[in-house]
Design an enzyme around this catalytic site. Structure first.
Site, PDB file in Angstrom:
ATOM      1  NE  ARG A  58      -3.949   2.033   2.239  1.00 18.50           N
ATOM      2  CZ  ARG A  58      -5.062   2.047   2.962  1.00 18.50           C
ATOM      3  NH1 ARG A  58      -5.348   1.025   3.748  1.00 18.50           N
ATOM      4  NH2 ARG A  58      -5.906   3.059   2.893  1.00 18.50           N
ATOM      5  CD  GLU A 135      17.529 -22.063 -17.149  1.00 15.13           C
ATOM      6  OE1 GLU A 135      17.036 -21.590 -18.191  1.00 15.13           O
ATOM      7  OE2 GLU A 135      18.527 -21.581 -16.595  1.00 15.13           O
ATOM      8  CE  LYS A 137       9.746 -26.705 -22.553  1.00 12.95           C
ATOM      9  NZ  LYS A 137       8.435 -26.052 -22.590  1.00 12.95           N
ATOM     10  CG  ASP A 139       2.962 -23.935 -19.829  1.00 15.35           C
ATOM     11  OD1 ASP A 139       3.214 -23.642 -21.015  1.00 15.35           O
ATOM     12  OD2 ASP A 139       1.938 -24.545 -19.485  1.00 15.35           O
ATOM     13  CD  GLU A 194       8.682 -18.774 -21.122  1.00 17.43           C
ATOM     14  OE1 GLU A 194       7.838 -19.588 -21.539  1.00 17.43           O
ATOM     15  OE2 GLU A 194       9.766 -18.574 -21.694  1.00 17.43           O
ATOM     16  CE1 TYR A 246      14.954 -18.638 -21.503  1.00 21.16           C
ATOM     17  CE2 TYR A 246      13.191 -17.847 -20.088  1.00 21.16           C
ATOM     18  CZ  TYR A 246      13.632 -18.307 -21.312  1.00 21.16           C
ATOM     19  OH  TYR A 246      12.761 -18.442 -22.358  1.00 21.16           O
ATOM     20  CE  LYS A 356       7.191 -30.241 -22.071  1.00 21.61           C
ATOM     21  NZ  LYS A 356       6.600 -30.383 -23.419  1.00 21.61           N
ATOM     22  CB  CYS A 447     -27.439 -10.767  -6.156  1.00 23.21           C
ATOM     23  SG  CYS A 447     -26.597 -10.609  -7.760  1.00 23.21           S
ATOM     24  CB  CYS A 450     -27.403  -6.196  -7.984  1.00 22.03           C
ATOM     25  SG  CYS A 450     -28.664  -7.467  -7.664  1.00 22.03           S
ATOM     26  CB  CYS A 463     -30.123 -12.384  -8.618  1.00 19.79           C
ATOM     27  SG  CYS A 463     -30.222 -10.591  -8.468  1.00 19.79           S
ATOM     28  CB  CYS A 469     -29.130  -7.838 -11.298  1.00 22.08           C
ATOM     29  SG  CYS A 469     -27.590  -8.757 -11.059  1.00 22.08           S
TER      30      CYS A 469
END
Length: 720
Positions: A58, A135, A137, A139, A194, A246, A356, A447, A450, A463, A469
């Protein structure tokens, strides 16, 4: 530990009670802005690179907001400022750029013997003295980033390995990508990283999307890729993206402009020749953080291939505890001189290999449960899952249907569950495998959109806010303009939400016909041309076929086909409205083929509902006049063909669709591989043209369409 900037009041325990900007001189504002930029860069480094922040989030936001305030109030130069991360101006398209160094792929396997084979080949070619850097891999989305004289210059996606998309302004918005490097970096530095979306941020972002009625992203990689390719950088800035670095692709101590950097024509260099301390990949892992670039802390230098295999197995055991998605490990020959000797193929590096992981199967964790409000007001609990492979498809969400099902399963947030696909299509939670929650999830009494009370109807909950809404109104507008409705080009999920949020649509879909182009053009992301085009699209729907109109209204359980059957059975809108008041309404509706008791009840109740009748009345007052189904002499001249229409034609789009359907063809609202022709009139929609190009679908102008019909003995435009 990196030393803090000396004598900077915004580094530790900063006072965020700032003097109003109106009481500062320009010189004072410039000095404060410089100190804030310096401090913010330091805090970014502590947060992303050292993972050891010294102020609260913050407080950081307060410092960042103050810097923005100063730059705006005194029109200060923002070049290189952290505030550039909030996003630049939207672009029409992402430009293609040639990459400085080709970004090749990795040879890969999930079989340990294949990895051992890679090691044998490497040692056979360069000798026995080989070390590997191991290291994760990641995704995510591979990216090339260029720094010149320590300043962020350009970012491009991997693309085809040679040419990628210029995403400079979008990547600039990512906080972990510094605008200015620290320490003493090379004059030219080209790095590979990445882009990814952290798991916790991914789940929180998906929860927001589901609560807003949007489809969640299937997995973090799709989320990152979609966010990075936005045409509006301010949209990217709102997405929680991150970046790990990397690899040093190219480096030089001699300064040079962007167009003059890169490897020699022979491509022999690995990219860091002549730069002290960059003779190995392990050295890169040490140098990158010194320059302020975030690296992942899970990497290891090994001498033996068996140690590399063990690294992968250990990391796979940790996989579910990580805050980022990985799908294996990467082994890199450490010594750059050995990498040069090994070289590359046309597609991949011969000095690196990906080991993998097997795909996740069927069992996964419920990260959160959110409640979606549908256009009928129905509350549907949705489980957000850690992405899991189910029958070859990545699943990240599953409907829990209703409170009764949740109670029967005993399912709550944090539980490990088994996921299956009904009919091999729809994902659902079949059982709780590990119970990590107290009790089970319970739907709210009000809800979530709303705040209206929720009422129960059997196992379902609704609702009571109706179209007051926003969730119901947004979905009603979106459905009205969808392929299953009146096929209004440009009125998708985002546009519908924007129109409701801006107050241009306040009560019902009928407000669509009262929107003016001037008010629409003032909204973010819209211009005069796009606004006028949407207005034209809306105007073109004032004479829809009755079947399309009934489908657009969103009658529960009634899709386009059943709506067409309903229109054919009763012939006019007035007939349906009159029927609803009759005692035998449901029996009459059940007489339509395919309409059982449940659907008949939905239809009758829909037209009895005073709110729905008022919406229909307002639509008619706005000029919407549904056309009754015309009697057709069903022919087969166009049998087997599928048409899609876009733009303004000599007849209404509904009439064009009815014409081809009357002669045996299919007419659909979107282009797919099954489409035979896209017929494009005046001002056609760009999306359908692009889809046609992608699918190789022929595009006919109206004259060519008329000729095609004439060849089959069909008159166009049809005689009235």
């Amino acid at each position: 530990m990196t030393e803090a900037p000396p004598d900077n009041p915004y580094v530790r325990d900063p006072d965020t009670e700032f003097v109003p900007t109106g009481e500062l001189t320009e010189a004072e504002a410039r000095e404060q802005a410089d100190r804030l930029r310096e401090a913010i860069r330091y805090h970014d480094y502590r947060y992303y690179v050292e993972s050891d922040p010294v102020i609260a989030d913050r407080t950081y936001d307060d410092l960042f907001g103050r810097l923005q305030e100063l730059e705006d109030a005194f029109d200060l130069d923002t070049d290189g400022s952290p505030t550039r991360r909030v996003g630049g101006e939207p672009v029409d398209e992402l430009e293609a750029v040639e990459l400085i160094v080709p970004l090749l792929s990795l040879d890969s396997s999930g079989d340990a013997d294949d990895v051992r084979g890679f090691d044998e080949r490497v040692r056979r070619e360069v000798g026995e003295d080989v070390q590997y850097v191991c290291e994760p891999k990641f995704d995510g989305l591979s990216i090339e980033i260029v720094y010149l004289d320590g300043r962020y210059e350009r970012a491009a996606t991997r693309g085809d390995g040679e040419v990628g998309d210029d995403v400079t302004e979008n990547v600039r918005t990512i906080s972990s990508v510094p605008q200015r490097l620290r320490g003493d970096p090379p004059a030219v530095l080209v790095v590979r990283g990445e882009i990814h979306m952290p798991m916790r941020a991914f789940q929180a972002h998906n929860a927001d999307r589901v609560e807003q009625g949007k489809d969640p992203f299937a997995n973090p990689r799709n989320a990152a890729a979609g966010s990075l390719r936005q045409l509006d950088p301010s949209v990217t800035a709102e997405r929680p993206l991150d970046c790990f670095f990397y690899d040093v692709l190219w480096a030089s101590e001699e300064s040079a402009p962007l167009g003059e950097i890169g490897p020699d024509d022979d491509g022999a260099s690995t990219g860091a020749d002549g730069v002290a301390g960059l003779d190995s990949h392990w050295a890169e892992h040490r140098a990158l953080p010194e320059w302020g670039l975030q690296v992942n802390d899970r990497h290891e230098l090994v001498d033996d291939i068996e140690d590399a295999l063990a690294f992968r197995d250990d990391l796979m055991a940790e996989r579910d505890t990580l805050d980022y998605e990985i799908d294996g490990t990467v082994l890199k020959v450490n010594d750059r001189a050995q990498c040069r000797r090994l070289g590359t193929t046309s597609r991949h590096y011969r000095w690196a290999y990906a080991y993998k992981f097997p795909a996740r199967k069927e069992e996964t964790r419920i990260a959160d449960i959110v409640v979606q409000v549908g256009r009928t007001g129905r509350l549907t609990p949705v489980a957000l899952l850690d992405p899991v492979d189910v029958g070859g498809v990545t699943v990240s969400r599953a409907s829990l249907h209703n409170q009764s099902e949740i109670a029967d399963l005993g399912v709550g947030v944090g539980d490990v569950v088994r996921v299956e696909r009904a009919g091999d299509v729809i994902p659902y939670v079949s059982e709780v495998v590990e119970d990590h929650s107290e009790g089970y999830f319970e739907l709210p009494e009000t809800c979530p959109v709303c705040g209206s009370e929720v009422e129960r109807d059997g196992p379902l909950q609704f609702c009571t806010g109706g179209l007051s809404c926003p969730a119901q109104l947004k979905r009603a507008v979106e459905h009205y303009g969808s392929d299953s409705g009146l096929d209004i080009e440009g009125l998708g999920e985002e546009a519908a939400g924007q129109l409701v949020d801006a107050g241009l649509i306040e009560n019902s879909v009928a407000d669509l016909y009262r929107i003016d182009a001037e008010g629409l053009a003032e909204l973010e992301g819209w211009g005069e041309r796009s606004a006028e085009k949407l207005i034209d699209e809306i105007e073109a729907t004032k004479s829809p076929s009755l079947g399309a109109f009934l489908s657009a209204l969103g009658i529960p359980e009634v899709g386009p086909t059943m709506a067409t059957d309903l229109a054919a059975a009763f012939g006019s809108l007035d007939a349906l409205l009159d029927l609803a008041d009759a005692d035998d309404a449901e029996a009459e509706i059940r007489g339509v083929e395919g309409f059982g008791p449940t659907v008949a009840s939905h239809v009758a109740e829909f037209f009895r509902n005073e709110r729905n009748r008022r919406v229909i009345e307002r639509l008619c007052e706005a000029g919407v006049d549904p056309e009754p189904p015309a009697a057709t002499n069903a022919g087969d001249e166009l049998d087997g063909l599928t048409f899609v229409f876009t733009g303004s034609l000599a007849v209404t789009r509904d009439d064009a669709e009815s014409l081809v359907e009357a002669h045996g063809a299919n007419a659909t609202g979107s282009v797919s591989s099954n489409t035979d022709y896209l017929v494009a009139g005046e001002n056609p929609g760009a999306t359908k043209r692009e889809d046609a190009d992608d699918e190789g679908v022929p595009v006919l102008d109206e004259g060519e369409f008329a000729s095609l019909l004439a060849d089959r003995g069909i008159e166009y435009p049809p005689a009235t």
